[in-house]
Design a protein around this motif. Sequence first.
Motif, PDB file in Angstrom:
ATOM      1  N   ASP A   1     -10.984  23.599  28.153  1.00 10.67           N
ATOM      2  CA  ASP A   1     -10.048  22.495  28.321  1.00 10.67           C
ATOM      3  C   ASP A   1      -9.002  22.867  29.365  1.00 10.67           C
ATOM      4  N   PRO A   2      -8.274  21.873  29.859  1.00 11.03           N
ATOM      5  CA  PRO A   2      -7.269  22.152  30.898  1.00 11.03           C
ATOM      6  C   PRO A   2      -6.321  23.267  30.457  1.00 11.03           C
ATOM      7  N   HIS A   3      -6.144  24.248  31.304  1.00 17.59           N
ATOM      8  CA  HIS A   3      -5.258  25.363  30.948  1.00 17.59           C
ATOM      9  C   HIS A   3      -4.784  26.074  32.204  1.00 17.59           C
TER      10      HIS A   3
ATOM     11  N   LYS B   1      -6.317  15.444  29.447  1.00 16.99           N
ATOM     12  CA  LYS B   1      -7.781  15.316  29.446  1.00 16.99           C
ATOM     13  C   LYS B   1      -8.258  13.981  29.994  1.00 16.99           C
ATOM     14  N   ASP B   2      -7.326  13.094  30.288  1.00 14.98           N
ATOM     15  CA  ASP B   2      -7.689  11.776  30.819  1.00 14.98           C
ATOM     16  C   ASP B   2      -8.372  11.948  32.181  1.00 14.98           C
ATOM     17  N   PRO B   3      -9.643  11.506  32.299  1.00 17.35           N
ATOM     18  CA  PRO B   3     -10.383  11.722  33.555  1.00 17.35           C
ATOM     19  C   PRO B   3      -9.698  11.124  34.781  1.00 17.35           C
ATOM     20  N   SER B   4      -8.804  10.162  34.578  1.00 17.38           N
ATOM     21  CA  SER B   4      -8.168   9.567  35.757  1.00 17.38           C
ATOM     22  C   SER B   4      -7.201  10.544  36.429  1.00 17.38           C
TER      23      SER B   4
ATOM     24  N   GLU C   1     -19.324  22.079  35.500  1.00 13.83           N
ATOM     25  CA  GLU C   1     -18.523  21.544  36.609  1.00 13.83           C
ATOM     26  C   GLU C   1     -17.059  21.959  36.433  1.00 13.83           C
ATOM     27  N   SER C   2     -16.389  22.196  37.543  1.00 15.83           N
ATOM     28  CA  SER C   2     -14.970  22.571  37.513  1.00 15.83           C
ATOM     29  C   SER C   2     -14.107  21.321  37.604  1.00 15.83           C
ATOM     30  N   PHE C   3     -12.919  21.393  37.047  1.00 15.81           N
ATOM     31  CA  PHE C   3     -11.954  20.327  37.321  1.00 15.81           C
ATOM     32  C   PHE C   3     -10.547  20.891  37.440  1.00 15.81           C
ATOM     33  N   LEU C   4      -9.753  20.186  38.239  1.00 17.38           N
ATOM     34  CA  LEU C   4      -8.352  20.543  38.463  1.00 17.38           C
ATOM     35  C   LEU C   4      -7.489  19.344  38.077  1.00 17.38           C
TER      36      LEU C   4
ATOM     37  N   GLY D   1     -10.106  23.831  34.464  1.00 17.51           N
ATOM     38  CA  GLY D   1     -10.991  23.834  33.307  1.00 17.51           C
ATOM     39  C   GLY D   1     -12.421  23.677  33.785  1.00 17.51           C
ATOM     40  N   ARG D   2     -13.349  23.665  32.848  1.00 18.08           N
ATOM     41  CA  ARG D   2     -14.752  23.466  33.226  1.00 18.08           C
ATOM     42  C   ARG D   2     -15.444  22.708  32.109  1.00 18.08           C
ATOM     43  N   ASN D   3     -16.510  22.025  32.466  1.00 14.53           N
ATOM     44  CA  ASN D   3     -17.366  21.441  31.439  1.00 14.53           C
ATOM     45  C   ASN D   3     -18.209  22.550  30.825  1.00 14.53           C
ATOM     46  N   ALA D   4     -18.741  22.276  29.624  1.00 14.50           N
ATOM     47  CA  ALA D   4     -19.619  23.251  28.977  1.00 14.50           C
ATOM     48  C   ALA D   4     -20.851  23.476  29.853  1.00 14.50           C
TER      49      ALA D   4
END
Lengths: 392, 392
Positions: B206-208, B327-330, B235-238, B353-356
């Motif tokens: 999760d976002p951290h 965690k809101d994808p927007s 997948e990565s997310f920022l 964070g990253r997806n599983a």
Amino acid sequence: MSQTASDLNKKKTSDHNSKDNERWLTINGKRFHYIWLRDNCICPACRHPTSFQKINDISTFSSIPKPLSVVIEEDQVIITWQEEPIHQSIFPIAWLMDYAYDQDAGTNNLHQKLELHKKQEILWDRAWIETNLPRKYDINTDDFDAWTEQILTLGFAILKINNHQDLENLISKIGPRDPFEGERVLFPVKSVPGATDLSETGYALDPHGDYETYKFGPHLLQFLYCVENRATGGESFLIDAFKVAKDFRQNHPSYFNLLVKTPIQFQQIYTDWQYYYRRSRQIIELDRKEQVRAIYFGHSHAYNWDLSFEQMEEYYEAYCAFSCALKDPSYHYCFRLEPGECIAVQNFRVLHGRNAFDANSGVRQLDVSYTRWDYFIARENFKLFQTLYLND
Amino acid sequence: MSQTASDLNKKKTSDHNSKDNERWLTINGKRFHYIWLRDNCICPACRHPTSFQKINDISTFSSIPKPLSVVIEEDQVIITWQEEPIHQSIFPIAWLMDYAYDQDAGTNNLHQKLELHKKQEILWDRAWIETNLPRKYDINTDDFDAWTEQILTLGFAILKINNHQDLENLISKIGPRDPFEGERVLFPVKSVPGATDLSETGYALDPHGDYETYKFGPHLLQFLYCVENRATGGESFLIDAFKVAKDFRQNHPSYFNLLVKTPIQFQQIYTDWQYYYRRSRQIIELDRKEQVRAIYFGHSHAYNWDLSFEQMEEYYEAYCAFSCALKDPSYHYCFRLEPGECIAVQNFRVLHGRNAFDANSGVRQLDVSYTRWDYFIARENFKLFQTLYLND
């Protein structure tokens, strides 16, 4: 021996109305919210079994967690949750008592012990030191825990070591233990021409802590190891700034509050490395219990450049009063550091300084090293509290 | 051309009574207290000429400094002080205008620019990113300042590098530059059995932000370098947590204030190194201008163990609302990191964070390194503000 949720609710109806019972559970007189219990589930699906990190994410629940049944046994509580699929949490009652927050929050429970380390502190001044002269610890023969214990009580210890390798070995027991955290370093402080730091001159150094004023860096456990001391002058002194702050709070409450509330500017220019550090911070920092948790002081880095015209004079009064208190000899443990002696200090509690020395009268070299205060405390905490995790 | 103190006092009598004139001096409409001027004397006896550290100690003065004479010339002010022996301070008027605090304190002056770095920030969300797709910087051909500039505006940059040595070279330009500060390190993050950290599993993260929740450590500029990525998923997310916090403040002001005010417990156990880290801190930290200056978030380390029974439920509401916002994808910039790509993030602003991923589907290895945010900013400040020191 065991009790069902309906028994429990029946038993509890005398204390709470039924709406309350939907929100919390009382064990040994301590109330626990169901949302807290669900968040703190210690099963391996909710808390990863080898990292002990939380996996279950309470913020993904669409409604407040509700129990389907609660069974209280002699030494554990079993909660089955209204979830799809059904989930079960088992809490040892001893665990719940350790973590109880009802009436206990903010008082001297597990979390205070784990984190604030205030109970052990003995505040000192010169008179106290004269009556309780600290021993010097020979790190090759004395127990390692003896001097670390004194760091926790007095904020400093004086160690006898033979050489650099001794110091390396000693610090490596504290940290970093993880090789990925980087190498430890040791650097010499002696008088040099064109000094880029006052410590490299023969000037007196007023009471100060290192680095923590102007860097956003870690708390430090600092080591000052005397390699050579042939200079005239240059006596070392240590000051328990927590003791000074405690007295100051009593004698000058409004100045104390001003120093707690008002950030000033600390800065340092490193021309060699082309860094210009700047940080605004308060000189006195309180913890969440309003006790002094850190003192950030170093006059040669301190500027009050961003106060309003109206605040300026009062701030100077408070600053000068605190600075004078720190320089008051009745707070100073003053001594001449001999070759082979090493001072260890909690950098944000015990300030250090030296008298001026004549750089032409002989060499005075201290080798300085640091480790993170974090390692020191995390090591102590692990020793004391590992059973919370490794036995369950 | 020049003006004596008596002329000056005469000129000033229209503005101030004589008592006021004993306490401050007005230059170009800005008032400067004499105590401030004496404290800020830039002569080599008061400010060490090569370290630029303050030697003069205002707290040793027995009374508030008073001028014997003040001479204002075209580009400088010369103050002779009532001291034994007499002392003279010469201030360039340009210097005084840079450091003026009268009416300017707390507004956008030199100190804000030097320290807060807020002006440059561009807050972003997914929609912004889709319209302003960030370029990827090839660190072997692109200008070094291009990606560092983006760190200051967006809090992250995506870099293309060839190998570990490229990353080493890049970080060494930032810091530490001083060899005494210790070695840089790089460590691999991939799925392993008996993981002591969730990152070493296939779980979603999760976002951290890293480390800054539970350690008393430095702010970090983090590098996540993708060595291999053959796994399904992951997948990565920022997330720009400053943008999330800004919207959250508007939408849920009382929750926002609760998160600003209430410390909770963050912790991490390292069984290998026998460390148990614990820190209480607020999730949202404001700077002295009440702007968001840091977000400390990492659900797997977060526990609210020291709140009162009465605070508990409301805190959960606020925490869950903020966690859901993060965690809101927007708000997510989501992408698949390819081998040879490296994410650089301002760790206390942009959460990652990253997806599983399925650890059996292929290797996914990111090599992680950090340098102190301090080095990054001190380097920027030196470039911009060295003329304040090195030309005078």
